[in-house]
Scaffold this motif. Structure first.
Motif, PDB file in Angstrom:
ATOM      1  N   TRP A   1      -5.550  -5.710  -5.111  1.00  0.00           N
ATOM      2  CA  TRP A   1      -5.327  -6.938  -5.679  1.00  0.00           C
ATOM      3  C   TRP A   1      -6.479  -8.036  -5.248  1.00  0.00           C
ATOM      4  CZ3 TRP A   1       0.907  -8.168  -6.205  1.00  0.00           C
ATOM      5  CH2 TRP A   1       0.846  -8.951  -7.187  1.00  0.00           C
ATOM      6  N   GLY A   2      -7.188  -8.405  -6.218  1.00  0.00           N
ATOM      7  CA  GLY A   2      -8.175  -9.155  -6.043  1.00  0.00           C
ATOM      8  C   GLY A   2      -9.199  -8.454  -5.261  1.00  0.00           C
ATOM      9  N   LYS A   3      -9.553  -8.769  -3.882  1.00  0.00           N
ATOM     10  CA  LYS A   3     -10.565  -8.131  -3.074  1.00  0.00           C
ATOM     11  C   LYS A   3      -9.855  -7.494  -2.027  1.00  0.00           C
ATOM     12  CE  LYS A   3     -14.522 -11.411  -3.753  1.00  0.00           C
ATOM     13  NZ  LYS A   3     -15.345 -12.220  -2.937  1.00  0.00           N
ATOM     14  N   SER A   4      -8.653  -7.171  -2.057  1.00  0.00           N
ATOM     15  CA  SER A   4      -7.798  -6.569  -1.064  1.00  0.00           C
ATOM     16  C   SER A   4      -7.353  -5.144  -1.574  1.00  0.00           C
ATOM     17  CB  SER A   4      -6.574  -7.345  -0.638  1.00  0.00           C
ATOM     18  OG  SER A   4      -5.879  -6.828   0.257  1.00  0.00           O
ATOM     19  N   ILE A   5      -7.163  -4.247  -0.562  1.00  0.00           N
ATOM     20  CA  ILE A   5      -6.935  -2.971  -0.852  1.00  0.00           C
ATOM     21  C   ILE A   5      -5.672  -2.557   0.218  1.00  0.00           C
ATOM     22  CG2 ILE A   5      -7.243  -0.523  -0.942  1.00  0.00           C
ATOM     23  CD1 ILE A   5     -10.045  -1.120  -2.319  1.00  0.00           C
ATOM     24  N   LYS A   6      -4.636  -2.012  -0.245  1.00  0.00           N
ATOM     25  CA  LYS A   6      -3.636  -1.582   0.661  1.00  0.00           C
ATOM     26  C   LYS A   6      -3.154  -0.076   0.569  1.00  0.00           C
ATOM     27  CE  LYS A   6      -1.809  -5.916   2.469  1.00  0.00           C
ATOM     28  NZ  LYS A   6      -0.489  -6.731   2.478  1.00  0.00           N
ATOM     29  N   ILE A   7      -3.005   0.678   1.606  1.00  0.00           N
ATOM     30  CA  ILE A   7      -2.445   2.146   1.328  1.00  0.00           C
ATOM     31  C   ILE A   7      -1.184   2.208   1.911  1.00  0.00           C
ATOM     32  CG2 ILE A   7      -3.026   4.551   1.283  1.00  0.00           C
ATOM     33  CD1 ILE A   7      -5.952   3.864   1.454  1.00  0.00           C
TER      34      ILE A   7
ATOM     35  N   PRO B   1      -3.012 -13.742 -11.870  1.00  0.00           N
ATOM     36  CA  PRO B   1      -3.046 -12.493 -12.586  1.00  0.00           C
ATOM     37  C   PRO B   1      -3.742 -12.670 -14.166  1.00  0.00           C
ATOM     38  CG  PRO B   1      -0.992 -12.468 -11.736  1.00  0.00           C
ATOM     39  CD  PRO B   1      -1.626 -13.947 -11.502  1.00  0.00           C
ATOM     40  N   GLU B   2      -3.792 -13.876 -14.608  1.00  0.00           N
ATOM     41  CA  GLU B   2      -4.337 -14.010 -15.911  1.00  0.00           C
ATOM     42  C   GLU B   2      -5.950 -13.747 -15.634  1.00  0.00           C
ATOM     43  OE1 GLU B   2      -3.511 -17.657 -17.552  1.00  0.00           O
ATOM     44  OE2 GLU B   2      -1.448 -17.095 -17.883  1.00  0.00           O
ATOM     45  N   LEU B   3      -6.434 -14.120 -14.258  1.00  0.00           N
ATOM     46  CA  LEU B   3      -7.807 -13.823 -14.100  1.00  0.00           C
ATOM     47  C   LEU B   3      -8.204 -12.454 -13.649  1.00  0.00           C
ATOM     48  CD1 LEU B   3      -8.534 -17.433 -12.245  1.00  0.00           C
ATOM     49  CD2 LEU B   3      -8.995 -16.583 -14.648  1.00  0.00           C
ATOM     50  N   LEU B   4      -7.291 -11.790 -12.870  1.00  0.00           N
ATOM     51  CA  LEU B   4      -7.477 -10.558 -12.436  1.00  0.00           C
ATOM     52  C   LEU B   4      -6.063  -9.898 -12.017  1.00  0.00           C
ATOM     53  CD1 LEU B   4      -9.338  -8.376 -11.290  1.00  0.00           C
ATOM     54  CD2 LEU B   4      -9.343  -9.469  -9.044  1.00  0.00           C
ATOM     55  N   LEU B   5      -5.675  -9.002 -12.863  1.00  0.00           N
ATOM     56  CA  LEU B   5      -4.547  -8.030 -12.563  1.00  0.00           C
ATOM     57  C   LEU B   5      -4.433  -7.407 -11.343  1.00  0.00           C
ATOM     58  CD1 LEU B   5      -3.951  -7.198 -16.322  1.00  0.00           C
ATOM     59  CD2 LEU B   5      -2.628  -8.737 -15.138  1.00  0.00           C
TER      60      LEU B   5
ATOM     61  N   TYR C   1     -16.315  -7.849  -3.380  1.00  0.00           N
ATOM     62  CA  TYR C   1     -15.974  -7.491  -4.911  1.00  0.00           C
ATOM     63  C   TYR C   1     -14.894  -7.518  -5.554  1.00  0.00           C
ATOM     64  CZ  TYR C   1     -15.635  -2.461  -3.575  1.00  0.00           C
ATOM     65  OH  TYR C   1     -15.646  -1.399  -3.031  1.00  0.00           O
ATOM     66  N   LEU C   2     -14.526  -7.930  -6.639  1.00  0.00           N
ATOM     67  CA  LEU C   2     -13.400  -8.134  -7.379  1.00  0.00           C
ATOM     68  C   LEU C   2     -13.034  -6.597  -7.855  1.00  0.00           C
ATOM     69  CD1 LEU C   2     -13.872 -11.508  -9.358  1.00  0.00           C
ATOM     70  CD2 LEU C   2     -12.341 -11.059  -7.193  1.00  0.00           C
TER      71      LEU C   2
ATOM     72  N   LEU D   1     -11.509   6.805  -2.113  1.00  0.00           N
ATOM     73  CA  LEU D   1     -11.089   6.019  -3.318  1.00  0.00           C
ATOM     74  C   LEU D   1     -12.334   5.679  -4.326  1.00  0.00           C
ATOM     75  CD1 LEU D   1      -8.774   3.468  -1.471  1.00  0.00           C
ATOM     76  CD2 LEU D   1      -8.098   5.497  -2.715  1.00  0.00           C
ATOM     77  N   VAL D   2     -11.895   5.692  -5.506  1.00  0.00           N
ATOM     78  CA  VAL D   2     -12.994   5.269  -6.575  1.00  0.00           C
ATOM     79  C   VAL D   2     -12.460   3.937  -7.025  1.00  0.00           C
ATOM     80  CG1 VAL D   2     -13.791   5.745  -8.686  1.00  0.00           C
ATOM     81  CG2 VAL D   2     -13.423   7.523  -7.204  1.00  0.00           C
ATOM     82  N   VAL D   3     -13.411   2.903  -6.810  1.00  0.00           N
ATOM     83  CA  VAL D   3     -13.099   1.402  -7.034  1.00  0.00           C
ATOM     84  C   VAL D   3     -14.107   0.935  -8.402  1.00  0.00           C
ATOM     85  CG1 VAL D   3     -12.863  -0.725  -6.089  1.00  0.00           C
ATOM     86  CG2 VAL D   3     -12.211   1.158  -4.943  1.00  0.00           C
ATOM     87  N   LEU D   4     -13.396   0.544  -9.379  1.00  0.00           N
ATOM     88  CA  LEU D   4     -14.130  -0.466 -10.188  1.00  0.00           C
ATOM     89  C   LEU D   4     -14.524  -1.864  -9.811  1.00  0.00           C
ATOM     90  CD1 LEU D   4     -15.590  -0.321 -13.108  1.00  0.00           C
ATOM     91  CD2 LEU D   4     -13.570  -0.619 -14.193  1.00  0.00           C
TER      92      LEU D   4
END
Length: 945
Positions: free
Chosen positions: A240-246, A221-225, A282-283, A294-297
């Motif tokens: 979370w990281g490169k994963s998306i769950k709905i 989490p210090e690198l990517l929340l 991507y991260l 979904l809109v992903v940054l």
């Protein structure tokens, strides 16, 4: 990837180098972005000039930015600062609005949680003595007095804080699984993420709902929340990281209708399903819902930073790439990708970015379009920059289509009514400019009515622009003549442009016929066309167009001349309509070739304007001699039928024309005309072998014997010979006929049959040699005798009829002579006369009007019975006068008739003496009926006795 559009107002470094993969992507069809971006201005540049943004939150009417200095800035959507709260002594880690947007909560590394009212001075601060990383206010925070919120941090405790009568009460919902990294509250559901994964708690039922394990291999989490977002009341999105769950979460499944819970295990009251799960390349630095997508940054580390998540760093200093905004479906289908050139993006890490969206229901999203005023807003934050993203509207869609050269699609969108009506002018102008650059002049011209519509100024501008490009002929057929109506000059320039290009002469003709004549002046166009007469560029279409222009300009004779050259069938109606009979005499041949019947009728009816000499002259000089001779025959034939003396000087010529074209009409012509030369006519007939015509001419010339010889020797028609001789009334010719027939027995027989009534058959029989055998002589003699007897019988019958008619007429005359006339000074009523002994039927006879009875020796002017004198002009007593000139007083005659009952009465016609008139007389039919009542002259009756 779509570059960051400069027209959206973002200023930044756009110098990212394009590699081979990007070049290949650009070769593919580029997809339209779903979002448009604009850097937020207002107070933000000055606020972040001396500070750095750490987090962002969005309400319905405002946004909040937390900074590293511990300050919370309240801004409107344009970036203008509304309020400022110096809430913390360290960096602000998270912000949260309630649903009404009346309260803002913040947490910081200084271990405090501060909740401020935006409209009142209410403030609450709680110190937890350990860095707090996440906070979420109860959506109904402003409505409820409990003032609940949840917060957590490095201590690993998730606190549920509420306000009671005794003060604030804190409750630890969860602890012991590492720091709390994120928390989100929707309705009664609270979701938070820690080192183990994501848990969901139902605050209404005070129970835990589910647990979703942290994806394997996720970065520290210090690198990517991790990031949480509620799609709606039942769907939770976890990144979370490169994963998306709905995750689909449904609670209170066993709630009764009356609101009471059924007896069921707590775990069975909730249903939790992972409806979608996928990996990205991507991260993920932020996530938010977008309707059904979904809109992903996305954070893109540098090439050297692409390593294991277990590494100590994801990007080396100054090596990161521009962050990207991806729009994806639940199946990880890319809808659009945009790169954001934020200030200083090279030096930022994944946790330096934040994505927040304004709360919305999502119900207004249908068919890929948002309802006006209900579009979601997305704020992308970096330490020194804030960019707002919003769905592209119709105008953005049109602008993008125009930018990429898809003008037809842009025009279709505007025409469908999805954009402002003013856009049609802009899109139309750009589309036409594009087609002109591509040299698609015809396509541009065909679109002008649709794009320019009713703007007269726009039409005129494009007319002259096409004229400047020498392409005006393609635009002319599409020019409007009304609604709008252009200036006369525009139409005249257009017509001249057509006239000077032979390829468009046909178009010019159709335009001249279809355009109203009042919208332009025909004279400038005529002036442009007339120099082309008698040149190679003068086509039939241009000539006809010039004729139409002459008509418009009132130059009917010039128009007629061109119509005649063009052989237009309607020229005859044109002549009658405009009374152009005098101009016809120059176009005789053309009119005859066009329609010889109507032309002949025209020439005959207008002989005063078109002399026969001129018609004959032009036809004789025509190029096609044979055809013109036939036309000449038709004309002279019709002229002769109307007036036999009108073209008498051409009768010799007419004989030859009849012989060539209508030999059957030659004999009627020879019989009717007295103006041809017999010798020439005879010579023509000899050349043409016209035997009967020779016979007629020879007969008229007095050469009857030669004519008879032709009939007998060449025609062999003895009947015609007999007829010919009969018409000549020449006894010598009969002798010649008999003489020539005696050598041919068959002709002798025929002659015997046809001479009854003309010659004595015995005379012919006596002439026949005794040795000659005549075919069917007995039958012919029988026929001669029968015909002779029939003729004599007819003569006797006619004589008898004639004698009978003479006797009847004499009797009628005699009876008429016995009638009398009654003269009197006063008219007696007919009813009174009918009662008299002498009353009778009376007829009028105009023969006896104004008869003056003259006195004779036998009667004189005296009554033949009493011998008293009377005057015819002034009759004092009634007088009866007879045709034998005897006169009687009516009383004397009455007395005389009474004494002589054997005498028959005579009907008297009554009249007034002063008018010397009579009334009527009795006809033959009445005489037999009224014979007993007639009066008769006494003297004549006595003498007859």
């Amino acid at each position: 990837m779509a570059p960051f559009p400069s027209e959206n107002g973002v200023q930044g470094d756009d110098g990212r180098e394009e590699n081979d993969e990007e070049e290949e992507e650009e070769e593919e069809e580029e997809e339209e972005p779903r979002l448009k971006y604009q850097r937020v201005g207002g107070s933000i540049p000055s606020l972040l000039a001396s500070d750095a943004a750490s987090c962002v939150a969005v309400a319905e009417r405002m946004i909040a930015i937390g900074t590293h200095s511990g300050t919370v800035h309240i801004l409107d959507f344009l970036g203008n600062q509304v309020k400022e709260f110096v809430a913390h002594a360290a960096v602000v880690n998270d912000l949260s609005f309630d649903l009404e947007g009346e309260y803002i909560g913040s947490c910081s590394d200084d271990g405090s949680v501060v909740i401020n009212s935006l409209f009142t001075g209410e403030k609450m601060k709680i110190d937890y003595h350990r860095p707090m990383k996440a906070i979420a206010l109860d959506p109904n925070y402003a409505r409820k007095t409990s003032r609940r919120f949840v917060a957590g941090g490095l201590a690993g405790h998730l606190y549920l804080n509420s306000k009671t009568w005794l003060g604030n009460r804190g409750q630890v919902l969860h602890a012991g699984e590492g720091p709390i990294h994120a928390v989100k509250w929707r309705t009664s559901l609270v979701a938070w993420a820690n080192d183990a994964g994501v848990k969901v708690y139902d605050a209404a039922n005070d129970q835990r709902v589910t647990f979703i394990e942290k994806p394997r291999g996720s970065p520290h989490p210090e690198l990517l929340l991790p990031h949480l977002a509620w799609q709606d009341d039942t769907f939770l999105v976890i990144a979370w990281g490169k994963s998306i769950k709905i995750v689909s979460i449904r609670t209170n499944l066993y709630e009764a209708v009356n609101g009471m819970n059924r007896s069921a295990p707590i775990s069975s009251r909730n249903q939790v399903d992972v409806v979608a799960s996928f990996q990205t390349t991507y991260l993920i630095s932020g996530i938010a819902p977008f309707g059904d997508a979904l809109v992903v940054l996305a954070y893109i580390p540098g090439e050297d930073g692409e390593q294991d998540f277990s590494g100590n760093a994801l990007s080396q200093q100054g090596n990161a790439q521009r962050p990207e905004v991806h729009m994806v479906t639940w199946n990880n289908d890319e809808l659009s990708t945009d790169a954001l050139p934020l200030h200083g993006f090279e030096h930022y890490k994944a946790n330096d970015y934040s994505l927040a969206h304004a709360p919305f229901s999502g119900s207004s999203y249908a068919g890929g379009q948002w309802a006006a005023g209900d579009e979601p807003l997305y704020y992308i934050m970096s330490p020194k920059d804030v960019v707002i993203a919003k769905p592209r509207d119709t105008e953005d869609h049109i602008a993008w289509l125009l930018q990429h050269g898809w003008h037809e699609k842009a025009l279709a969108v505007v025409e469908s009514g999805q954009g402002r009506s003013e856009l049609l002018d802009e899109v139309g102008s750009r589309y036409l400019d594009h087609l002109i650059v591509e040299r698609k002049y015809s396509e541009a011209a065909s679109l002008c009515p649709k794009l320019l519509r009713g703007s007269a100024s726009a039409w005129e501008r494009w007319v002259f622009h096409f004229a400047h490009l020498r392409q005006l002929p393609v635009l002319v057929p599409h020019m409007p003549t009304e609604n709008p109506r252009l200036r006369d000059t525009a139409y005249e320039v257009a017509l001249v442009a057509l006239a000077t290009n032979p390829s468009f002469h046909g178009v010019l003709l159709s335009i001249v016929k279809s355009w109203p004549s009042g919208i332009y002046s025909a004279l400038p166009v005529i002036s442009a066309i007339e120099p082309q007469l008698n040149t190679s560029s003068m086509t039939d279409a241009l000539k006809e167009a010039l004729a139409e222009l002459y008509v418009i300009n009132g130059q009917y004779e010039e128009a007629f001349s061109l119509y005649a050259d063009l052989m237009k069938p309607e020229i005859f109606d044109f002549i009658d309509k405009h009374n152009l009979h005098e101009a016809v005499q120059e176009k005789v041949v053309q009119l005859m070739m066009l329609d010889c019947k109507r032309a002949v009728a025209l020439f005959i009816q207008n002989r005063d304007f078109i002399s026969s000499t001129e018609v004959v002259k032009q036809l004789l000089n025509g190029d096609n001699k044979n055809e013109c001779r036939y036309f000449l025959h038709l004309y002279l034939h019709s002229l002769f039928a109307v007036n036999p003396h009108a073209g008498k000087e051409f009768h010799d010529m007419q004989v030859e024309l009849y012989a060539d074209y209508d030999p059957k009409m030659l004999i009627p012509f020879l019989r009717s005309s007295q103006h041809y030369t017999l010798e020439k006519a005879h010579e023509i007939c000899i050349k043409r072998g016209l035997l009967r015509e020779q016979v007629f001419i020879l007969g008229r010339m007095g050469n009857s014997k030669q004519a008879l010889s032709i009939i007998i020797d060449k025609l062999g028609d003895i009947e015609e010979a007999v007829e010919f001789v009969t018409m000549q009334h020449d006894d010598e010719l009969w002798e010649e006929l008999i003489k020539q027939c005696l050598h041919k027995p068959e002709m002798v027989g025929i002659l015997l049959e046809h001479t009854v009534g003309n010659l004595d058959p015995l005379y012919i029989v006596n002439k026949v040699p005794n040795w000659m055998e005549i075919p069917r002589l007995r039958d012919r003699l029988v026929k001669i005798i029968t015909d002779y007897r029939t003729e004599m019988s007819l003569r006797h019958g006619c004589n008898d009829i004639l004698k009978a008619d003479c006797v009847n007429l004499l009797i009628k005359y005699y009876k008429e002579a016995r009638h009398g006339v009654y003269l009197s000074n006063e008219a007696e009523p007919r009813a009174k006369r009918s009662e008299n002994h002498y009353s009778q039927v009376v007829e009028k006879s105009t023969v006896l009007r104004n008869v003056e009875v003259k006195s004779k020796n036998r009667g004189g002017g005296r009554c033949c019975i009493c011998f008293d004198p009377f005057s015819i002009q002034n009759v004092s007593d009634s007088v009866v006068i007879f045709f034998c000139c005897h006169a009687y007083h009516s009383t004397c005659l009455m007395d005389s008739t009474d004494t002589s009952s054997s005498n028959k009465d005579i009907e008297v016609t009554y009249g007034k003496a002063e008018h010397n008139d009579y009334s009527s007389y009795v006809d033959e039919e009445e005489e037999s009926e009224t014979d007993d009542h007639r009066m008769r002259c006494v003297l004549c009756t006595t003498a007859a006795s």
